[in-house]
Write an enzyme that holds these catalytic residues in place. Structure first.
Site, short mmCIF file in Angstrom:
data_model
loop_
_atom_site.label_atom_id
_atom_site.label_comp_id
_atom_site.label_asym_id
_atom_site.label_seq_id
_atom_site.Cartn_x
_atom_site.Cartn_y
_atom_site.Cartn_z
N HIS A 1 6.32 8.43 0.25
CA HIS A 1 7.00 7.34 -0.46
C HIS A 1 8.43 7.72 -0.81
O HIS A 1 9.15 6.93 -1.42
CB HIS A 1 6.24 6.97 -1.74
CG HIS A 1 4.96 6.23 -1.47
ND1 HIS A 1 4.05 5.91 -2.46
CD2 HIS A 1 4.44 5.74 -0.32
CE1 HIS A 1 3.02 5.28 -1.93
NE2 HIS A 1 3.23 5.16 -0.63
N THR A 2 8.85 8.89 -0.42
CA THR A 2 10.25 9.28 -0.64
C THR A 2 11.17 8.51 0.30
O THR A 2 12.39 8.50 0.11
CB THR A 2 10.45 10.80 -0.44
OG1 THR A 2 11.72 11.18 -0.97
CG2 THR A 2 10.38 11.19 1.02
N ARG B 1 3.92 4.71 7.82
CA ARG B 1 2.91 3.78 7.30
C ARG B 1 1.96 3.32 8.40
O ARG B 1 0.74 3.29 8.23
CB ARG B 1 3.58 2.56 6.66
CG ARG B 1 4.20 2.82 5.30
CD ARG B 1 4.64 1.51 4.67
NE ARG B 1 3.50 0.63 4.42
CZ ARG B 1 3.61 -0.69 4.26
NH1 ARG B 1 4.76 -1.29 4.39
NH2 ARG B 1 2.52 -1.41 4.01
N ASN C 1 -2.45 -5.12 5.88
CA ASN C 1 -1.66 -4.61 7.01
C ASN C 1 -0.56 -5.55 7.48
O ASN C 1 0.29 -5.17 8.30
CB ASN C 1 -2.56 -4.29 8.20
CG ASN C 1 -3.34 -3.00 8.01
OD1 ASN C 1 -2.88 -2.08 7.34
ND2 ASN C 1 -4.53 -2.94 8.60
N SER D 1 -5.74 1.62 17.20
CA SER D 1 -6.44 0.35 16.99
C SER D 1 -5.57 -0.61 16.17
O SER D 1 -5.70 -1.83 16.30
CB SER D 1 -7.78 0.58 16.29
OG SER D 1 -7.61 1.28 15.07
N HIS E 1 -2.02 4.10 8.45
CA HIS E 1 -2.95 2.97 8.42
C HIS E 1 -3.83 2.94 9.67
O HIS E 1 -4.95 2.44 9.64
CB HIS E 1 -2.19 1.65 8.27
CG HIS E 1 -1.77 1.35 6.87
ND1 HIS E 1 -2.01 0.14 6.24
CD2 HIS E 1 -1.15 2.12 5.94
CE1 HIS E 1 -1.54 0.18 5.01
NE2 HIS E 1 -1.01 1.38 4.80
#
Length: 327
Positions: A189-190, A57, A89, A71, A61
């Site tokens: 998403h597993t 993630r 976030n 960043s 992101h």
């Protein structure tokens, strides 16, 4: 043979800055780079099993907002609100940030001022995915870290659970990803978990005719209702994205979609849309096809708008630009 060929083709299509990256970038300047990152990643994953999901993630992101330049790791200052402190976030797991900081600390001891935080995040994410059963893919190195981070740059780059499939497809398309690559990337998403507040509308007072979303498996929905009963009071309540094999990177996410066992409405919608359904079906049927598509898509993510040369820096501290750490 197919994977190396894909790598060659992708390399030929890369813009100049991205083509400067190489698999052996640290061969002479920091020969133990890969070993150190892998060691830290393994230690962290063994102690905190959700680290892999958090790293994926965090990596995504970071890369979709201004490129893979770390960043997302920069802390806010009294005069600038950084990316990590925008609401979308704030739920990014602290363990993923800690992973990069730990690796950076060890690398600074081994080869000071050489390895960028963005390279650490890219390498560690790949290592963690493969550690828990996912595909191994090559990570080209040589990224530089950004000089700044602004929360205002984030909106419109991150897909949200309340978006339509068309909106999500458009967000990915703006980054150069087709529908197949989008469906493959969402397969991350597993692993990991989702807070109850993100899917509560599907299990509590869904409509005038039904308490739960009819596209959900009824028994699964009832279990979630029990789990999330006090989600308004306890915002930490969450459920595993994949209740069948939550700690393993596999194709269960797509199999679950077909059974109505999924948390986010935007994920479930992929089975209903004619543009995305064929890929959901294919990935559910054959894990090897999913792994190949996911690996290729992650390679593309890892080179999004990378900074090289003087366009970036190798930060001494991952959470702060060097200009703020002159002493």
């Amino acid at each position: 043979l197919l994977l190396p060929l894909l790598c060659v083709l992708l390399l030929r299509l890369l813009p100049p800055a991205q083509s400067k990256l190489s698999l052996d970038y640290y061969k002479k300047s920091c020969p133990n780079f890969a070993e150190i990152v892998q060691e830290v990643a393994m230690e962290k994953q063994l102690s905190i099993p959700t680290t892999a999901a958090g790293a994926v993630r965090l990596f995504f992101h970071d890369c979709v907002v201004g490129g893979c330049d770390a960043s997302i790791l920069i802390s806010s200052s009294p005069w600038v609100i950084a990316e990590r402190d925008l609401e979308v976030n704030r739920a990014l797991p602290g363990d993923a940030f800690d992973l990069v900081i730990r690796a950076k600390t060890r690398l600074e001891l081994a080869c000071p001022g050489i390895v960028s935080c963005s390279d650490i995040l890219a390498e560690a994410t790949r290592d963690l995915i493969s550690m828990i059963g996912g595909p191994f893919y090559p990570v080209r190195l040589g990224r530089k870290d950004s000089f700044e981070s602004h929360a205002a740059d984030v909106p419109a780059h991150i897909a949200l659970p309340n978006m339509t499939i068309s909106q999500i497809i458009e967000i990915f398309a703006q980054k150069g990803f087709n529908v197949q690559e989008m469906v493959a990337l969402i397969g991350a998403h597993t692993i990991g978990f989702t807070h109850c507040s993100e899917f509560a509308h599907r299990i509590f007072n869904f409509s005038k005719n039904s308490q739960i979303d009819p596209s959900m498996n009824p028994e699964y929905a009832q279990g979630l209702r029990q789990l999330c009963l006090n989600y308004k009071k306890d915002q930490t309540l969450a459920a595993f994205n994949d209740p069948m094999s939550p700690g393993k990177f596999d194709n269960a996410f797509y199999v679950n979609l077909k059974r109505g066992v999924t948390l986010l409405a935007s994920d479930q919608a992929m089975l209903l849309d004619t543009r995305t359904k064929p890929f959901v079906e294919a990935f559910a049927k054959d894990q090897a096809i999913f792994f190949q598509a996911f690996a290729h898509a992650m390679e593309k993510v890892s080179v999004l708008n990378v900074k090289t040369g003087k366009k970036g820096e190798v930060r001494r501290k991952c959470d702060s630009p060097n200009s703020l750490n002159k002493n």
